[in-house]
Design an enzyme around this catalytic site. Structure first.
Site, PDB file in Angstrom:
ATOM      1  N   ILE A 126       0.857  -1.180   0.000  1.00  0.00           N
ATOM      2  CA  ILE A 126       0.000   0.000   0.000  1.00  0.00           C
ATOM      3  C   ILE A 126       0.895   1.233   0.000  1.00  0.00           C
ATOM      4  O   ILE A 126       2.077   1.156   0.329  1.00  0.00           O
ATOM      5  CB  ILE A 126      -0.949   0.063   1.218  1.00  0.00           C
ATOM      6  CG1 ILE A 126      -0.144   0.137   2.530  1.00  0.00           C
ATOM      7  CG2 ILE A 126      -1.900  -1.114   1.234  1.00  0.00           C
ATOM      8  CD1 ILE A 126      -0.983   0.461   3.743  1.00  0.00           C
ATOM      9  N   VAL A 148       6.032   2.502  -1.037  1.00  0.00           N
ATOM     10  CA  VAL A 148       5.210   1.288  -0.987  1.00  0.00           C
ATOM     11  C   VAL A 148       5.557   0.469   0.264  1.00  0.00           C
ATOM     12  O   VAL A 148       6.701   0.065   0.453  1.00  0.00           O
ATOM     13  CB  VAL A 148       5.399   0.420  -2.241  1.00  0.00           C
ATOM     14  CG1 VAL A 148       4.408  -0.738  -2.229  1.00  0.00           C
ATOM     15  CG2 VAL A 148       5.229   1.249  -3.501  1.00  0.00           C
ATOM     16  N   SER A 149       4.560   0.221   1.087  1.00  0.00           N
ATOM     17  CA  SER A 149       4.739  -0.515   2.338  1.00  0.00           C
ATOM     18  C   SER A 149       4.064  -1.882   2.260  1.00  0.00           C
ATOM     19  O   SER A 149       2.968  -2.007   1.720  1.00  0.00           O
ATOM     20  CB  SER A 149       4.125   0.268   3.501  1.00  0.00           C
ATOM     21  OG  SER A 149       4.076  -0.527   4.678  1.00  0.00           O
ATOM     22  N   PRO A 150       4.703  -2.913   2.842  1.00  0.00           N
ATOM     23  CA  PRO A 150       4.060  -4.224   2.904  1.00  0.00           C
ATOM     24  C   PRO A 150       3.090  -4.342   4.073  1.00  0.00           C
ATOM     25  O   PRO A 150       2.422  -5.371   4.215  1.00  0.00           O
ATOM     26  CB  PRO A 150       5.247  -5.163   3.100  1.00  0.00           C
ATOM     27  CG  PRO A 150       6.194  -4.370   3.933  1.00  0.00           C
ATOM     28  CD  PRO A 150       6.054  -2.943   3.437  1.00  0.00           C
ATOM     29  N   ASP A 182       6.496   2.386   8.683  1.00  0.00           N
ATOM     30  CA  ASP A 182       7.151   1.082   8.762  1.00  0.00           C
ATOM     31  C   ASP A 182       8.154   1.036   9.903  1.00  0.00           C
ATOM     32  O   ASP A 182       8.420  -0.034  10.470  1.00  0.00           O
ATOM     33  CB  ASP A 182       7.876   0.760   7.446  1.00  0.00           C
ATOM     34  CG  ASP A 182       6.911   0.538   6.297  1.00  0.00           C
ATOM     35  OD1 ASP A 182       5.754   0.178   6.554  1.00  0.00           O
ATOM     36  OD2 ASP A 182       7.326   0.728   5.142  1.00  0.00           O
TER      37      ASP A 182
END
Length: 758
Positions: free
Chosen positions: A180, A332-334, A441
């Site tokens: 996301i 973009v982060s997991p 994060d």
């Protein structure tokens, strides 16, 4: 007559070669892989810049994975290396190229070698040459650097030695729910009409290449590109890990082995399956009785290669190589569930990613929240599953030229001509206060927030004590407030890079852009589009709408982030970490277009640019090597301190976690490269066979210093997987030590009591 035989023989050779090239592949292809796991104790991890996040064990091992493609033995070729590392390093690139030159001459150079990082934040640091990237690692860590450099070199040698005629197929598809946008408010600063062209605020497409041996028709490897951060493992984790992309690679390689072998691993051990079937069907009472008769061993000396002999996947150069490479990952982060306040559970502030003004309370949640290891596995599985689908359905074979272009640029002083014909310039490197705030994060320092446009007096005084930014720098970086003017800081050696490499690799219709940083989603889209348009417009039909451009982020060196001009205005983390000012992306686009035009027109780059410095001779290290150690009196290294604790039923089942703790030495004495610190052994007849090691996702090696005795302890934990075979097992530990700093290294091993698994 003899002359005729020679002519016929030569004709047959030429015919065979032509047939192999035509019917069995367009290119020469080779893949390689090598263990690059660094020191598993005491070394600060590269990524979060958390000074307390020092390595203390292994989740699973790190690897360098390489492919080489060539048109022919004498024709153009290039090398692509994917590292389970935070990023590439300029010093690594320089030193690896020196090694390759001494071995291969001018076959592999800065022009045609790309070294890229997956961006895991769970690998040992200390391998970059600029000060700002080595502060928390207490400077340069030679052991960490050597582990990576050796692995790159060995994986390239392996791929080179494996070169053979073959085919390459390409496929693309979407990965669902693996990333996301962690800075959605910054993304919204981009023009509405531009945003309207894309369905989401992150790129979801994975591009995969499948390598097929021409003679046998067997698959030998697969490399894919997809953007998501290597931050599923948090800034509190201390286990070395390849994070989600490393998980995807391990799953892919093991899946492929299970499809092509009679066992579910890459093991080369001969196994008597009749015994396994008997054990699997055995009465649990019989298994328990057998296990109870086998007690823990004492620690004993062993040979250096003993741990390699216990590896499940023997790296003999023939293993399938599956790599998951990084792309335009900047924003973009997991952690796909979103960011929430840890005190209230409510969503964080949309623009500042903070809670009540405190950035440290705003933390992203992965899909396995609150279990970060589960989150890592889930995001890895999502990439792996997409890769399998693309791999199994690839039908488009790549063909055409292999080509490359490369140039060095002084990014602190590039004149950029904008569309309005206005000329602007990039700046010396600098970081803003949003950098210090960190991200969802991994939150940064207290007192900072993303989007900060002012610096409080205390931090201004700290900044000015280090180096007060010049007025030129302040004006050039505007609207970024300069917290650290790293491009103007040179003591004891440069704090940030000035000379950066950019590179284009071509494999038929596939174009790979080697970018030495982290492009945000929209920045990556603009760069891809600009390069593709230039290739098409500058060629005579050689490039067209079918040309496919991918970005390989964090490649050849590291220079942090590249945000769009519009995102830069908001000064969230990615913008505050865009080193060279608001026109950084425009400079990249301009210079990549020059390379693309040269490639399309068949022109060489005559001006290679200024070479980056080799700062190896001035590196400083404050991390001491272990000085030597001995076990407690009456104890041997490898002896059990805490044996396996049995559940009340007396045996273990799938999902249980047996563990044992051994007296052990610091794992920095020997990295046990291509070996293992931990193994799970299963009893087969009268022999113990290794079935899991510290490169398995189910086995954890943890190291710490005993608080009471100040001696080292190694704990092995095994989360029994669902596909484990019923039988008798034990946990085994390998290690190395020396009595004094000048003593020779001794190797030891020890095993737990046996236990039954049903």
């Amino acid at each position: 007559m003899a002359q005729n035989y020679v002519i016929v023989a030569l004709g047959l050779v030429v015919y065979a070669w032509t047939w192999m090239q035509g019917a069995h592949g367009e290119y020469l292809i080779g893949v390689g892989s090598y263990d690059m796991t660094g020191p598993a104790a005491d070394v600060n991890m590269m990524g979060y810049a958390n000074p307390l996040q020092n390595t203390a064990g292994i989740h699973f091992r790190l690897r360098a994975r390489t492919f080489i493609v060539a048109e022919s033995l004498q024709g153009p070729r290039f090398v692509f290396v994917n590292l389970d590392a935070g990023m590439a390093s300029q010093l690594l690139t320089i030193k690896v190229l020196e090694r390759l030159n001494s071995r291969f001459g001018n076959l592999y150079t800065e022009e045609n070698v790309a070294i890229s990082g997956t961006h895991t934040h769970a690998g040992p640091g200390g391998y970059l040459q600029y000060v700002v990237y080595s502060v928390t690692s207490l400077g340069f860590v030679k052991q960490s650097f050597d582990a990576i450099a050796n692995a790159i070199e060995q994986s390239i040698i392996q791929a080179h030695n494996n070169l053979k005629p073959g085919s390459i197929f390409m496929n693309t598809g979407d990965v669902k729910d693996a990333g996301i946008n962690r800075s959605p408010s910054a993304y919204l600063q981009n023009p509405a009409d531009e945003r309207a062209r894309y369905p989401t605020n992150v790129d979801t497409q994975m591009t995969l290449m499948r390598f097929v041996d021409g003679a046998s028709g067997k698959n030998i490897g697969a490399f894919s590109w997809f953007p998501t951060h290597g931050t599923s493992m948090s800034n509190q984790n201390k286990l070395i890990s390849g994070d989600n992309k490393g998980v995807a690679a391990r799953l892919f390689e093991d899946w492929f082995a299970s499809q092509n072998n009679s066992t579910n691993t890459n093991s080369t051990v001969d196994i008597d399956f009749s015994i396994i079937i008997i054990m699997d069907n055995a009465d649990i009472g019989q298994l328990m009785k057998k296990a109870q008769s086998i007690k823990a061993t004492r620690g004993k000396d062993c040979k250096k290669l003993a741990s390699q002999a216990s590896k499940v996947r023997k790296n003999d150069g023939s293993l399938f190589v599956g790599a998951f490479c990084q792309s335009n990952v900047g924003d973009v982060s997991p952690n796909v569930l979103g960011a929430f306040c840890i005190d209230s559970g409510k969503p964080c502030d949309f623009n500042r990613s903070s809670c009540h003004g405190n950035d440290q309370l705003c933390v992203g949640r992965g899909p396995g929240y609150p279990d970060e290891i589960l989150s890592t596995k889930i995001i890895g599985e999502r990439q792996f599953k997409t890769a399998v689908k693309l791999f199994e359905s690839t039908s488009e074979e790549l063909s055409g030229k292999i080509d490359y272009r490369h140039v060095y640029l002084n990014f602190t002083d590039i004149e950029v001509e904008l569309d309005s014909n206005k000329v602007v310039k990039t700046c010396p490197a600098a970081l803003g206060p949003g950098f210090a705030a960190g991200t969802t994060d991994g939150p940064g320092l207290f007192g900072f927030q993303q989007g900060d446009t002012k610096i409080n007096p205390f931090w201004k005084n700290v900044r000015d004590f280090l180096t007060k930014p010049s007025q030129y720098q302040v004006d050039c970086q505007n609207p970024k407030p300069v917290l650290l003017s790293t491009g103007e800081m040179f003591y004891p050696y440069p704090w940030a890079p000035a000379i950066l490499p950019i590179q284009i690799l071509r494999l038929g219709k596939l174009i790979i852009l080697s970018v030495p940083g982290e492009l945000t989603t929209m920045a990556g889209r603009r760069l891809r589009e600009a390069v593709k348009e230039t290739l098409i417009s500058s060629s005579n039909g050689e490039f067209d709408d079918e040309t496919h451009v991918v970005i390989a982020g964090l490649t050849n060196t590291y220079s942090q982030y590249i945000a769009t001009f519009e995102e830069y205005q908001q000064q969230r983390y990615e913008a505050a970490s865009t080193l060279y000012g608001p026109h950084t992306l425009s400079a990249y686009i301009q210079e990549f277009k020059k390379l693309a035009q040269a490639m399309a027109e068949g022109e060489n780059i005559t001006i290679k640019g200024p070479s980056p410095p080799d700062l190896s001779s001035v590196q400083i290290s404050f991390l001491l090597d272990p000085l030597g150690e001995s076990p407690p009196k009456g104890v041997k290294f490898g002896d059990i301190k805490e044996d396996v604790a049995f559940p009340k039923r007396g045996y273990f089942t799938k999902g249980d976690t047996p563990s044992a703790t051994f007296w052990s030495a610091n794992p920095r004495y020997d990295l046990l490269t291509e070996g293992t610190f931990a193994a799970v052994e299963r009893l087969q007849g009268e022999r113990w066979i290794s079935v899991y090691d510290d490169d398995d996702l189910s086995l954890f090696f943890k190291w710490k210093v005993d608080n009471s005795s100040l001696h080292g302890l190694a704990t092995i934990e095994w989360e029994i997987p669902n596909d484990a075979v019923s039988g008798v097992y034990r946990l085994k530990h390998f290690g190395a030590t020396r009595t004094t700093i000048i003593s020779p290294i001794n190797y030891f091993t020890g095993a737990s009591s046996a236990f039954a698994v049903q």
